[in-house]
Design a protein around this motif. Structure first.
Motif, short mmCIF file in Angstrom:
data_model
loop_
_atom_site.label_atom_id
_atom_site.label_comp_id
_atom_site.label_asym_id
_atom_site.label_seq_id
_atom_site.Cartn_x
_atom_site.Cartn_y
_atom_site.Cartn_z
N ALA A 145 39.80 48.07 45.19
CA ALA A 145 38.41 47.65 44.98
C ALA A 145 37.69 48.61 44.04
CB ALA A 145 37.67 47.56 46.32
N GLU A 146 37.94 49.91 44.19
CA GLU A 146 37.29 50.90 43.32
C GLU A 146 37.77 50.76 41.89
OE1 GLU A 146 36.54 54.58 46.47
OE2 GLU A 146 38.51 54.31 45.54
N ILE A 147 39.06 50.50 41.72
CA ILE A 147 39.60 50.34 40.36
C ILE A 147 39.03 49.10 39.70
CG2 ILE A 147 41.71 49.78 39.09
CD1 ILE A 147 43.21 51.71 40.85
N LEU A 148 38.97 47.98 40.43
CA LEU A 148 38.43 46.75 39.85
C LEU A 148 36.95 46.91 39.51
CD1 LEU A 148 40.17 44.00 42.04
CD2 LEU A 148 40.71 44.70 39.70
N ASP A 149 36.24 47.66 40.31
CA ASP A 149 34.83 47.92 40.02
C ASP A 149 34.70 48.72 38.73
OD1 ASP A 149 31.92 48.00 40.86
OD2 ASP A 149 32.35 50.15 40.79
N ARG A 150 35.56 49.71 38.55
CA ARG A 150 35.56 50.52 37.34
C ARG A 150 35.96 49.68 36.12
NH1 ARG A 150 33.69 55.15 34.81
NH2 ARG A 150 35.31 56.10 33.53
N VAL A 151 36.94 48.79 36.28
CA VAL A 151 37.35 47.90 35.19
C VAL A 151 36.18 47.04 34.75
CG1 VAL A 151 38.80 45.93 34.60
CG2 VAL A 151 39.80 47.88 35.78
N GLY A 152 35.45 46.46 35.72
CA GLY A 152 34.30 45.63 35.38
C GLY A 152 33.24 46.41 34.63
#
Length: 337
Positions: A145-152
């Protein structure tokens, strides 16, 4: 290396006087061998031969020169894709070639690259979310979830939307693919990004957009750029300082405005005269250099530019010019000064 999410966003202090990256007498010589069964070294190609410069925090340094002058080899050494023959690379004052494996791993995370052709630098079989996330998955211990948030967040920073994360690189235009490459380079929150001809493969109408994006991101993230470029207009717009290279050596270094307003080295003047003027009514003196760039396998004695220099003197053929500071911050290696 564990990185708390609270530290993912940029918290660098803007200080343009701080030296982030420094090259000291950097050299890269490639051996030339002959023989099939028993090979022997018959010479050395001096691709980079004693280059020194400093890259300051939050600023852009441009490396310009003709093809084959050593710009890309210099960038490869800074990216640790090539090991220097001699010389030092200092990152925040520490020689990275003498550092342990942990420091070298941190250096690789802190110095990223954006290459000329975004198509060849992006895996066509990976979705955008995986392309941008890959450096974080390798270097950081974060939840999905943290990685996807950073990607966004990264996609938003480069002018793309969250819905782009499910697409593949072939579904984007050239300019959009370069934005993806920039997002990927920024994902680890680097201190330095090496820009190797970042806009030369793009349509003219897209170049200004990407250059403006890079400048905005630099101001927002306080990242330093090393810009490798042929186009002097791009260099003038993007760079705070400019180093002019010829046959593996820096022949002139100055603040960008100072260099373009008052070029001193004959080679720099020839480069300027070959570039298109900023306005069609501007009249500029044309300098045509005779011959071709000499081979780095057997560079000329003395000043390496003297066989093509329109103002060469007798001493130029035998005496190597020493770099001098002609004006504050403006250095040139030429016997005229």
């Amino acid at each position: 290396m564990t990185t708390p999410v609270s530290q993912l966003h940029d918290n660098k202090n803007a200080n343009s006087n701080q030296v982030v990256l420094e090259a000291i007498d950097l050299k890269k010589h490639f051996p030339v061998s002959r023989g099939l069964l028993i090979s022997r070294t018959v010479g050395w190609i001096k691709a980079v031969d004693g280059v020194s410069f400093q890259l300051h925090e939050g600023q852009t340094l441009g490396l310009v020169g003709e093809s084959g002058c050593g710009k890309s080899t210099t960038s490869k050494m800074l990216l640790m894709l090539e090991r220097p023959t001699m010389g030092s690379i200092l990152f925040h004052g520490e020689d990275i070639n003498q550092a342990d494996s942990t420091k070298r791993r941190e250096y690789r995370s802190s110095v990223q690259a954006v290459f000329q052709d975004p198509w060849s630098s992006l895996n066509p079989r990976m979705r955008v979310r995986d392309l941008v996330a890959e450096p974080m998955v390798i270097n950081w211990q974060l939840s999905r979830a943290e990685i996807l948030d950073r990607v966004g967040q990264m996609l938003q920073d480069v002018g793309l939307g969250a819905y782009h994360s499910n697409l593949y690189p072939h579904e984007f235009s050239g300019g959009q693919r370069q934005r993806l490459a920039i997002a990927r380079a920024l994902s680890l929150n680097p201190s330095v990004i090496v820009l190797d001809e970042p806009v030369s493969a793009l349509d003219v109408s897209i170049r200004a957009q990407i250059m403006n994006l890079l400048k905005d991101l630099q101001e927002e993230h306080n990242v330093s750029y090393l810009l490798i470029a042929h186009d002097l207009a791009t260099v003038r717009y993007m760079c705070h300082q400019v180093a002019v290279m010829y046959l593996g050596q820096i022949v002139e270094f100055a603040e960008s405005k100072q260099l373009f307003d008052n070029p001193l080295h004959p080679y720099t003047k020839a480069l300027m005269s070959a570039a298109l003027p900023s306005h069609p009514d501007i009249q500029q003196e044309e300098t045509i250099l005779p011959g071709e760039v000499p081979s780095p396998l057997n560079p000329p004695a003395g000043c390496r530019f003297h066989p093509r220099c329109p103002v060469a003197m007798d001493r130029c053929a035998v005496e190597i010019p020493v770099e001098k500071e002609v004006e504050p911050g403006h250095r040139v290696a030429c016997h005229l000064f």
